[in-house]
Write an enzyme that holds these catalytic residues in place. Structure first.
Site, PDB file in Angstrom:
ATOM      1  N   ASN A   1       9.635  -8.829  -4.642  1.00 52.77           N
ATOM      2  CA  ASN A   1       8.751  -8.196  -3.662  1.00 52.77           C
ATOM      3  C   ASN A   1       9.349  -8.108  -2.267  1.00 52.77           C
ATOM      4  O   ASN A   1       8.637  -7.798  -1.309  1.00 52.77           O
ATOM      5  CB  ASN A   1       7.429  -8.946  -3.601  1.00 52.77           C
TER       6      ASN A   1
ATOM      7  N   ILE B   1       8.825  -6.716   3.273  1.00 50.39           N
ATOM      8  CA  ILE B   1       7.992  -7.489   2.353  1.00 50.39           C
ATOM      9  C   ILE B   1       6.853  -6.634   1.829  1.00 50.39           C
ATOM     10  O   ILE B   1       6.157  -5.962   2.596  1.00 50.39           O
ATOM     11  CB  ILE B   1       7.419  -8.739   3.051  1.00 50.39           C
ATOM     12  N   CYS B   2       6.655  -6.661   0.509  1.00 53.48           N
ATOM     13  CA  CYS B   2       5.550  -5.926  -0.101  1.00 53.48           C
ATOM     14  C   CYS B   2       4.516  -6.911  -0.619  1.00 53.48           C
ATOM     15  O   CYS B   2       4.780  -7.669  -1.561  1.00 53.48           O
ATOM     16  CB  CYS B   2       6.063  -5.061  -1.259  1.00 53.48           C
ATOM     17  N   VAL B   3       3.364  -6.930   0.041  1.00 53.73           N
ATOM     18  CA  VAL B   3       2.265  -7.795  -0.385  1.00 53.73           C
ATOM     19  C   VAL B   3       0.964  -7.096   0.003  1.00 53.73           C
ATOM     20  O   VAL B   3       0.868  -6.463   1.055  1.00 53.73           O
ATOM     21  CB  VAL B   3       2.379  -9.194   0.256  1.00 53.73           C
TER      22      VAL B   3
END
Length: 268
Positions: free
Chosen positions: A86, A93-95
């Site tokens: 992620n 950052i992918c969240v």
């Protein structure tokens, strides 16, 4: 000294309070620092959670706050290279917390905790690093080996943030905010000076000078009511006062005349 020109004053005030709280009571495994020039960039050192391929590593990340924060989420980046499904190769950052699940009521503490939890439980289904995501789904041991290799090379302990730096910056920021809302003594003095008229050459004044006869004379400059100036109004000398002042001179003259007459009589 932080300038914070990118954030509204009310957001800066709340941010300073939250940063001070993070400094005094940090989340587990997270240390926060600030950019001395701009509070819209927040730094954090995240310790790799125990039992993960990131254990014993220290990962530095940053949060970039936009002008409309907290209505829009911050952008998060890892500055330390990391092998994670992620986290993209450029550190993005992918969240979901920073995307569709963002809520203005969420604070920086919540964001940082979520990012650290991402190191414990990655989500390969929404991978930014496709290689890491595919490897995690197909061969965890190979994924873990790559992650530990990156951790050992890049995630070495970083220079620690200055202790109390956030509290000092937050205090300085509060002073700036107070100074921006409360005029300084110099500003107040300037304002008072602007309201009160400056001394004029025509303002009332009294000077003492010596006349030709050796007597003190008062020179009075006339008051100008139309100028709107305040001060004592000079009172003209009364006739009785003038007579009193002229009395001694007159006595001296009369005495001289009497002496002259006596001399004349003696001659006769």
């Amino acid at each position: 000294m932080a300038t914070n020109e990118n954030l509204p004053p009310n957001v800066v005030k709340q941010l300073a309070k939250e940063l001070k709280n993070l400094d005094e009571s940090p989340p587990e495994g997270i240390k926060v620092g600030v950019n001395d020039d701009d509070f819209s960039t927040i730094y954090a050192d995240i310790e790799g959670p125990a039992g993960t391929p990131y254990e014993n590593g220290v990962f530095r990340m940053k949060l970039l706050l936009s002008h409309d924060f907290p209505h829009s989420p911050p952008k998060a980046y890892f500055m330390t290279k990391i092998f994670h499904p992620n986290i993209a190769t450029n550190g993005e950052i992918c969240v979901n917390t920073l995307k569709k699940d963002w809520n203005p009521s969420l604070g920086l503490r919540h964001v940082l905790i979520v990012v650290r939890c991402l190191l414990i439980e990655p989500f390969p289904e929404s991978a930014l690093n496709e290689q890491a995501g595919k490897m995690l789904l197909e061969n965890y041991e190979e994924y873990a080996r790559h992650a530990r290799l990156y951790t050992g090379i890049h995630a070495k302990p970083k220079p620690k943030f200055k202790l109390g730096a956030i509290s000092e910056s937050a205090t300085a920021l509060n002073v700036e905010q107070c100074n921006a809302s409360v005029p300084s003594l110099d500003q107040k003095s300037a304002a008072v000076t602007a309201v009160m008229p400056s001394p004029s050459p025509l303002a009332p004044c009294t000077t003492a000078s010596k006349g030709g006869n050796g007597q003190d004379q008062a020179a009075v400059v006339a008051h100008m009511p139309e100028l709107g100036m305040t001060g004592s109004i000079p009172v003209p000398l009364s006739s009785s006062t003038q007579k009193k002042e002229g009395g001694p001179a007159k006595v001296v003259v009369d005495k001289k005349k009497m002496d002259a007459r006596k001399k004349s009589l003696k001659r006769l």
